[in-house]
Design an enzyme around this catalytic site. Structure first.
Site, short mmCIF file in Angstrom:
data_model
loop_
_atom_site.label_atom_id
_atom_site.label_comp_id
_atom_site.label_asym_id
_atom_site.label_seq_id
_atom_site.Cartn_x
_atom_site.Cartn_y
_atom_site.Cartn_z
N ILE A 21 -7.67 20.07 32.48
CA ILE A 21 -8.42 20.95 33.39
C ILE A 21 -9.85 20.44 33.63
N LYS A 35 -2.33 19.97 29.51
CA LYS A 35 -2.60 18.65 28.91
C LYS A 35 -1.57 18.30 27.84
N THR A 46 -12.91 21.70 26.46
CA THR A 46 -11.89 22.42 27.25
C THR A 46 -12.39 23.80 27.68
N ARG A 56 -6.32 43.48 12.97
CA ARG A 56 -6.15 42.95 14.32
C ARG A 56 -5.38 43.98 15.14
N TYR A 105 -14.92 28.87 18.26
CA TYR A 105 -13.93 29.24 19.29
C TYR A 105 -14.43 30.39 20.16
N THR A 144 -10.69 36.64 25.58
CA THR A 144 -10.33 37.25 24.30
C THR A 144 -11.30 38.36 23.91
N ASP A 145 -10.81 39.31 23.11
CA ASP A 145 -11.69 40.36 22.60
C ASP A 145 -12.70 39.82 21.58
N GLU A 146 -12.46 38.58 21.10
CA GLU A 146 -13.36 38.03 20.08
C GLU A 146 -14.76 37.77 20.61
N SER A 196 -17.34 31.66 20.55
CA SER A 196 -18.58 31.44 21.31
C SER A 196 -18.31 30.60 22.56
N LYS A 243 -15.47 30.72 24.23
CA LYS A 243 -14.82 31.65 25.17
C LYS A 243 -15.87 32.57 25.81
N ASP A 281 -10.62 32.63 1.88
CA ASP A 281 -10.89 33.36 3.13
C ASP A 281 -11.42 32.41 4.20
N PRO A 313 3.53 33.70 13.13
CA PRO A 313 4.55 32.64 13.01
C PRO A 313 4.44 31.85 11.71
N ALA A 368 -14.11 31.17 6.85
CA ALA A 368 -15.57 31.29 6.94
C ALA A 368 -15.92 32.19 8.14
P1 NAD Z 1 -2.32 28.00 22.86
O1 NAD Z 1 -3.20 27.18 21.99
O2 NAD Z 1 -0.97 28.39 22.38
O3 NAD Z 1 -2.10 27.24 24.26
C1 NAD Z 1 -3.13 26.58 24.93
C2 NAD Z 1 -2.51 25.68 25.98
O4 NAD Z 1 -3.59 25.05 26.71
C3 NAD Z 1 -1.65 24.55 25.41
O5 NAD Z 1 -0.46 24.44 26.14
C4 NAD Z 1 -2.51 23.30 25.59
O6 NAD Z 1 -1.76 22.12 25.77
C5 NAD Z 1 -3.30 23.67 26.84
N1 NAD Z 1 -4.56 22.94 26.94
C6 NAD Z 1 -5.52 22.81 25.97
N2 NAD Z 1 -6.54 22.05 26.43
C7 NAD Z 1 -6.24 21.75 27.72
C8 NAD Z 1 -6.91 21.02 28.74
N3 NAD Z 1 -8.11 20.44 28.51
N4 NAD Z 1 -6.32 20.89 29.95
C9 NAD Z 1 -5.10 21.47 30.18
N5 NAD Z 1 -4.42 22.16 29.26
C10 NAD Z 1 -4.98 22.29 28.05
O7 NAD Z 1 -3.18 29.26 23.26
P2 NAD Z 1 -2.73 30.78 23.53
O8 NAD Z 1 -2.72 31.51 22.25
O9 NAD Z 1 -1.53 30.77 24.40
O10 NAD Z 1 -3.99 31.31 24.37
C11 NAD Z 1 -4.03 31.11 25.79
C12 NAD Z 1 -5.29 31.75 26.34
O11 NAD Z 1 -5.30 33.14 26.04
C13 NAD Z 1 -6.59 31.18 25.76
O12 NAD Z 1 -7.54 31.10 26.79
C14 NAD Z 1 -7.00 32.20 24.72
O13 NAD Z 1 -8.40 32.21 24.55
C15 NAD Z 1 -6.50 33.48 25.36
N6 NAD Z 1 -6.17 34.57 24.43
C16 NAD Z 1 -5.30 34.36 23.40
C17 NAD Z 1 -4.94 35.44 22.59
C18 NAD Z 1 -3.94 35.27 21.45
O14 NAD Z 1 -3.70 36.22 20.71
N7 NAD Z 1 -3.31 34.12 21.26
C19 NAD Z 1 -5.49 36.71 22.81
C20 NAD Z 1 -6.41 36.88 23.86
C21 NAD Z 1 -6.72 35.80 24.66
O1 DAU Z 2 -8.13 38.56 19.23
C1 DAU Z 2 -7.63 37.57 20.07
C2 DAU Z 2 -7.54 36.24 19.33
O2 DAU Z 2 -6.45 36.36 18.44
C3 DAU Z 2 -7.38 35.05 20.26
O3 DAU Z 2 -8.54 34.90 21.03
C4 DAU Z 2 -7.12 33.76 19.47
O4 DAU Z 2 -6.84 32.69 20.36
C5 DAU Z 2 -5.93 33.98 18.56
O5 DAU Z 2 -5.71 32.84 17.76
C6 DAU Z 2 -6.17 35.21 17.67
O6 DAU Z 2 -7.28 34.96 16.76
P1 DAU Z 2 -7.21 35.35 15.20
O7 DAU Z 2 -8.16 34.48 14.48
O8 DAU Z 2 -7.30 36.82 15.04
O9 DAU Z 2 -5.66 34.93 14.92
P2 DAU Z 2 -4.95 34.17 13.70
O10 DAU Z 2 -3.49 34.21 14.00
O11 DAU Z 2 -5.55 32.85 13.41
O12 DAU Z 2 -5.26 35.12 12.46
C7 DAU Z 2 -4.96 36.52 12.50
C8 DAU Z 2 -5.51 37.16 11.23
O13 DAU Z 2 -4.75 36.68 10.12
C9 DAU Z 2 -6.95 36.78 10.93
O14 DAU Z 2 -7.58 37.90 10.33
C10 DAU Z 2 -6.83 35.64 9.93
C11 DAU Z 2 -5.59 36.00 9.16
N1 DAU Z 2 -4.77 34.89 8.61
C12 DAU Z 2 -4.47 33.86 9.43
C13 DAU Z 2 -3.66 32.84 8.98
C14 DAU Z 2 -3.30 31.64 9.86
C15 DAU Z 2 -4.26 34.99 7.31
O15 DAU Z 2 -4.54 35.96 6.57
N2 DAU Z 2 -3.45 33.99 6.88
C16 DAU Z 2 -3.11 32.91 7.64
O16 DAU Z 2 -2.36 32.03 7.16
#
Ligand code: NAD
Ligand code: DAU
Length: 332
Positions: A59, A34, A97, A212, A148, A121-123, A150, A152, A270, A190, A272
């Site tokens: 989707i 999307k 979504t 993590r 998020y 996800t492991d969450e 819940s 998933k 922190d 990042p 929530a």
């Molecule tokens: P992301 O947010 O970087 O990317 C999500 C993508 O989905 C984007 O390109 C967005 O445009 C697209 N999208 C969102 N809503 C949409 C819709 N309605 N129709 C079509 N496309 C849509 O996410 P990510 O970090 O790459 O995660 C991808 C998948 O992996 C997710 O399902 C997430 O739950 C899972 N996951 C992520 C992590 C992680 O560490 N990032 C770990 C385990 C699992």
């Molecule tokens: O475990 C898999 C999950 O990992 C995926 O399902 C999610 O899509 C992905 O976003 C990620 O979730 P987290 O919440 O663990 O990731 P995030 O990068 O948001 O944060 C990682 C850890 O860092 C978390 O404990 C919160 C903390 N944090 C995050 C940000 C953005 C900080 O301390 N400072 C920050 O600025």
């Protein structure tokens, strides 16, 4: 050779998977994305037109999904609203979504009898205490904490129900935290790397003790491909690379690798309901399907990721100010 439909292929992990598949197999890939704020065409720039196509769409659009399922051999479903902090601000897109979108794909898989792999996800398992000797396994009860996670969890349960009730040919994977190129600057690693590049101090939620379990995005991709090719229909596989680190350790390593004092960060408000610790036991995937991770030197992986963000400022600069304004409004 297969024709794969990859949902969410313009996002972080989806785009890494598309690159991985095109480099390591003969498969053709159609991405359905999307292009929300998290999707980026530039993450897919330069891919070979003979084997790759991007379709921009939702989707949850049943007619579009039906048309695409008629053309492909298998579907890998990454599309999601993925950021916990956003889900605390406005949960609605997560329901649309992650729940309705996944339902729409499952109905199409049922109509077309197309193989589907659902990326999760492991969450969904909630969190662990810091001193808990156990890690998550495929038998851990679901106990998600955030809007998020819940949604998933709901999507995983829909997949299981569609397998059992309608014979849909699906597998599920639950992976730990990914890092690598093309990750949105809203996410932890990042955000801190780009803060340091901009001369801003990294921001650690709370005390920074949360843990993590980090895995390189390429290892997630190789695991998903392995499950797609060899996984047992109806099974769930946990994906992890034994990469547990506290957030404080990660920030200190980033600062050190970027030539800054190890204590040059701020503690901020922190999250929530902040999950304390995630840890994956990926024994089933390793023993049943023979998968193993290739990138287990987290420090070297972080170094390469830092280099990528330094070299690709044009990719992330446009999103940075908006993300920081959102966090600032919440004291983060
Ligand atoms: P992301 O947010 O970087 O990317 C999500 C993508 O989905 C984007 O390109 C967005 O445009 C697209 N999208 C969102 N809503 C949409 C819709 N309605 N129709 C079509 N496309 C849509 O996410 P990510 O970090 O790459 O995660 C991808 C998948 O992996 C997710 O399902 C997430 O739950 C899972 N996951 C992520 C992590 C992680 O560490 N990032 C770990 C385990 C699992
Ligand atoms: O475990 C898999 C999950 O990992 C995926 O399902 C999610 O899509 C992905 O976003 C990620 O979730 P987290 O919440 O663990 O990731 P995030 O990068 O948001 O944060 C990682 C850890 O860092 C978390 O404990 C919160 C903390 N944090 C995050 C940000 C953005 C900080 O301390 N400072 C920050 O600025």
């Amino acid at each position: 050779m297969m024709h794969l439909l990859v949902t969410g292929g313009a996002g972080f992990i989806g785009s890494n998977f598309v690159h991985y598949v095109l480099e390591n197999t003969d498969h053709r890939v159609t991405v359905l994305d999307k292009l929300t704020y998290a999707g980026n065409r530039e993450s897919l720039a330069g891919l070979p037109e003979s084997r790759f196509e991007l379709v921009v769409g939702d989707i949850a659009d049943a007619a579009l999904v039906d048309d695409l399922f008629a053309r492909v051999d298998a579907v890998v479903h990454y599309a999601a609203e993925s950021h916990n902090d956003n889900s605390l601000d406005d949960p609605r897109p997560f329901l649309d979504t992650n729940v309705i979108g996944t339902y729409t794909l499952l109905e199409a898989a049922r109509r077309h009898d197309v193989r589907l792999h659902h990326v999760s996800t492991d969450e969904v398992y909630g969190d662990l205490e810091l001193d808990d000797p156990n890690r998550f396994t495929e038998r851990t009860p679901y106990n998600p904490s955030s809007p998020y996670s819940s949604t998933k969890a709901a999507s995983d349960l829909l997949v299981r129900a569609w397998v059992r009730s309608f014979g849909v040919r699906a597998t599920i994977s639950n992976c730990s935290n990914n890092y690598g190129p093309y990750q949105h600057v809203e996410k932890f690693i990042p955000r801190q790397i780009t803060n340091v590049i901009r001369g801003v101090r990294p921001k650690l939620y709370g005390a920074g003790e949360n843990v993590r379990d980090w895995i390189h995005a390429d290892d997630h991709s190789s695991a998903v491909l392995t499950i797609l090719e060899k996984g047992v229909i109806g099974e769930t596989y946990l994906i992890g690379a034994d990469g547990e680190e506290s957030n404080k350790q990660v920030v200190e390593t980033i600062l050190e690798l970027m030539g800054q004092p190890a204590d040059a960060y701020d503690h901020v408000t922190d999250r929530a309901g902040h999950d304390m610790r995630y840890a994956i036991d990926s024994t089933r995937l390793r023993t049943d399907l023979g998968w193993k991770p290739r990138f287990q030197d987290f420090r070297a992986g972080l170094e390469a990721t830092i280099a990528w963000y330094r070299e690709n400022e044009a990719w992330w600069a446009g999103a940075k100010d908006g993300v920081e304004a959102f966090y600032a409004s919440k004291g983060q």
